[in-house]
Design an enzyme around this catalytic site. Sequence first.
Site, PDB file in Angstrom:
ATOM      1  N   ARG A 102       0.880  -1.183   0.000  1.00  0.00           N
ATOM      2  CA  ARG A 102       0.000   0.000   0.000  1.00  0.00           C
ATOM      3  C   ARG A 102       0.907   1.220   0.000  1.00  0.00           C
ATOM      4  O   ARG A 102       1.704   1.417   0.922  1.00  0.00           O
ATOM      5  CB  ARG A 102      -0.896   0.016   1.238  1.00  0.00           C
ATOM      6  CG  ARG A 102      -1.523   1.383   1.471  1.00  0.00           C
ATOM      7  CD  ARG A 102      -2.623   1.389   2.490  1.00  0.00           C
ATOM      8  NE  ARG A 102      -3.803   0.733   1.972  1.00  0.00           N
ATOM      9  CZ  ARG A 102      -5.028   0.882   2.500  1.00  0.00           C
ATOM     10  NH1 ARG A 102      -5.219   1.667   3.543  1.00  0.00           N
ATOM     11  NH2 ARG A 102      -6.060   0.255   1.978  1.00  0.00           N
ATOM     12  N   HIS A 129      -7.458   0.581  -6.291  1.00  0.00           N
ATOM     13  CA  HIS A 129      -7.661  -0.244  -5.090  1.00  0.00           C
ATOM     14  C   HIS A 129      -8.391  -1.524  -5.521  1.00  0.00           C
ATOM     15  O   HIS A 129      -9.564  -1.722  -5.218  1.00  0.00           O
ATOM     16  CB  HIS A 129      -8.486   0.561  -4.076  1.00  0.00           C
ATOM     17  CG  HIS A 129      -8.440   0.049  -2.671  1.00  0.00           C
ATOM     18  ND1 HIS A 129      -7.677  -1.043  -2.303  1.00  0.00           N
ATOM     19  CD2 HIS A 129      -9.049   0.479  -1.533  1.00  0.00           C
ATOM     20  CE1 HIS A 129      -7.833  -1.244  -0.988  1.00  0.00           C
ATOM     21  NE2 HIS A 129      -8.667  -0.335  -0.509  1.00  0.00           N
ATOM     22  N   GLN A 132     -10.316  -3.882  -3.049  1.00  0.00           N
ATOM     23  CA  GLN A 132     -11.580  -3.319  -2.592  1.00  0.00           C
ATOM     24  C   GLN A 132     -12.689  -3.616  -3.594  1.00  0.00           C
ATOM     25  O   GLN A 132     -13.793  -4.039  -3.226  1.00  0.00           O
ATOM     26  CB  GLN A 132     -11.426  -1.795  -2.411  1.00  0.00           C
ATOM     27  CG  GLN A 132     -12.671  -1.114  -1.898  1.00  0.00           C
ATOM     28  CD  GLN A 132     -12.994  -1.517  -0.472  1.00  0.00           C
ATOM     29  OE1 GLN A 132     -12.154  -1.452   0.416  1.00  0.00           O
ATOM     30  NE2 GLN A 132     -14.219  -1.956  -0.231  1.00  0.00           N
ATOM     31  N   ASP A 224     -17.088   7.400  -1.313  1.00  0.00           N
ATOM     32  CA  ASP A 224     -15.838   7.268  -0.552  1.00  0.00           C
ATOM     33  C   ASP A 224     -15.495   8.656  -0.013  1.00  0.00           C
ATOM     34  O   ASP A 224     -16.109   9.662  -0.420  1.00  0.00           O
ATOM     35  CB  ASP A 224     -14.729   6.720  -1.478  1.00  0.00           C
ATOM     36  CG  ASP A 224     -13.394   6.509  -0.755  1.00  0.00           C
ATOM     37  OD1 ASP A 224     -13.394   6.444   0.493  1.00  0.00           O
ATOM     38  OD2 ASP A 224     -12.352   6.422  -1.439  1.00  0.00           O
ATOM     39  N   CYS A 264     -16.229   1.989   1.041  1.00  0.00           N
ATOM     40  CA  CYS A 264     -15.052   1.161   1.338  1.00  0.00           C
ATOM     41  C   CYS A 264     -14.594   1.310   2.781  1.00  0.00           C
ATOM     42  O   CYS A 264     -13.926   0.430   3.306  1.00  0.00           O
ATOM     43  CB  CYS A 264     -13.921   1.518   0.379  1.00  0.00           C
ATOM     44  SG  CYS A 264     -13.439   3.249   0.474  1.00  0.00           S
ATOM     45  N   ARG A 292     -13.660  -8.177   2.377  1.00  0.00           N
ATOM     46  CA  ARG A 292     -12.243  -7.955   2.048  1.00  0.00           C
ATOM     47  C   ARG A 292     -11.459  -9.224   2.369  1.00  0.00           C
ATOM     48  O   ARG A 292     -10.576  -9.644   1.623  1.00  0.00           O
ATOM     49  CB  ARG A 292     -11.676  -6.771   2.861  1.00  0.00           C
ATOM     50  CG  ARG A 292     -12.251  -5.412   2.493  1.00  0.00           C
ATOM     51  CD  ARG A 292     -11.860  -4.979   1.087  1.00  0.00           C
ATOM     52  NE  ARG A 292     -10.410  -4.987   0.906  1.00  0.00           N
ATOM     53  CZ  ARG A 292      -9.585  -4.021   1.309  1.00  0.00           C
ATOM     54  NH1 ARG A 292     -10.057  -2.940   1.873  1.00  0.00           N
ATOM     55  NH2 ARG A 292      -8.283  -4.108   1.103  1.00  0.00           N
TER      56      ARG A 292
HETATM   57  N1  NVA Z   1      -9.741   6.852  -1.265  1.00  0.00           N
HETATM   58  C1  NVA Z   1      -9.309   6.481   0.053  1.00  0.00           C
HETATM   59  C2  NVA Z   1      -9.534   5.030   0.286  1.00  0.00           C
HETATM   60  C3  NVA Z   1      -9.149   4.516   1.643  1.00  0.00           C
HETATM   61  C4  NVA Z   1      -9.371   3.055   1.806  1.00  0.00           C
HETATM   62  C5  NVA Z   1      -7.854   6.848   0.227  1.00  0.00           C
HETATM   63  O1  NVA Z   1      -7.070   6.660  -0.706  1.00  0.00           O
HETATM   64  O2  NVA Z   1      -7.489   7.350   1.298  1.00  0.00           O
HETATM   65  N1   CP Z   2     -11.121   0.139   2.693  1.00  0.00           N
HETATM   66  C1   CP Z   2      -9.842   0.060   3.097  1.00  0.00           C
HETATM   67  O1   CP Z   2      -8.928  -0.205   2.313  1.00  0.00           O
HETATM   68  O2   CP Z   2      -9.658   0.269   4.426  1.00  0.00           O
HETATM   69  P1   CP Z   2      -8.277   0.478   5.177  1.00  0.00           P
HETATM   70  O3   CP Z   2      -7.723   1.807   4.733  1.00  0.00           O
HETATM   71  O4   CP Z   2      -8.654   0.491   6.632  1.00  0.00           O
HETATM   72  O5   CP Z   2      -7.355  -0.642   4.843  1.00  0.00           O
END
Ligand code: NVA
Ligand code: CP
Length: 310
Positions: A102, A129, A132, A224, A264, A292
């Site tokens: 990540r 993602h 997800q 989101d 998400c 997930r």
């Molecule tokens: N769009 C959000 C998703 C978090 C799971 C981010 O990138 O922070």
């Molecule tokens: N939806 C998701 O990826 O959650 P986290 O940021 O908690 O991993």
Amino acid sequence: MKHLIDIKDLTAEEMLGLLDLAERLKKEYRAGIRHTYLKDKVLGMIFAKSSTRTRISFEVGMLQLGGQALFLSSQDIQLGRGESISDTARVLSRMIDAIMIRTYKHQDVLDLAAHGSIPIINGLTDLSHPCQALADLLTIREHKGHLRGLKLAYLGDGNNVANSLLEACTRAGMDIAIAAPAGHTCDSDYIADAQKQAEINQCQVLLTEDPEEAIRGADAVYTDTWVSMGQEAEKARRIKIFKRYQVNDSLMALANKDAVFLHCLPAYRGLEVTESVIDGPSSVIFDEAENRLHAQKAVLVQLMAPEKVI
Ligand code: NVA
Ligand code: CP
């Protein structure tokens, strides 16, 4: 399948196959059947951003499959001090069996795959993602019984989550409508892929600035956060721009009566969605969060022990 970096690297059949495998693993786990498909295998999990669901679901998924996961904060490994992605990829390839990462730059994930010799899983970048989106489709399919012919409306920021939904919905033969303010729609590569898939799988892609147009007749409504990780400095400006995209009761009234609401998570109640919607009867957010785990177990088995997939 060698890696999971983007849903667009998968054919529709491969993606739907992962959903079937996830469904089977979920049922079997619930029935008390325990698998050791990944016995003695180790997944390294590199995190340059925070996570609750991704970290826990991958770690628990590896344990449930008889393997192990290593949490590697990018702050604590030498990557955070400037060691190259290519050296990191080559070193980890000598010791572990797969990497979940990540991070911010999507290119870093591509580079990891290019220089390493083990499967790479994208656990979220600024662009996409994919894990997800797999869990999202699994959730919609559980609630609706099928995917083809359904319509998903995504309201808000055309971000990483929205990009992956474009790829996933069009592979499943679902219509997808994205409503976002000018300058904040999805990435052009993901739009182009979705338009191509929509032609093949006979479904529609609608990109609009109008949330009402997008949500009308939707079977699944998705939003989101308006402020993704790394955008914290723009928070005040973003809250103003995205205000009319908040998923609230009056917008939900335009969706189909039995529409499900997805997010998400993490969610910010009172911003992208009202409490009445996210905590209301159409919300399936906790099934989605649980999925997930099941979706990623399917990805892990498919990538790390494909011979076990029957
Ligand atoms: N769009 C959000 C998703 C978090 C799971 C981010 O990138 O922070
Ligand atoms: N939806 C998701 O990826 O959650 P986290 O940021 O908690 O991993």
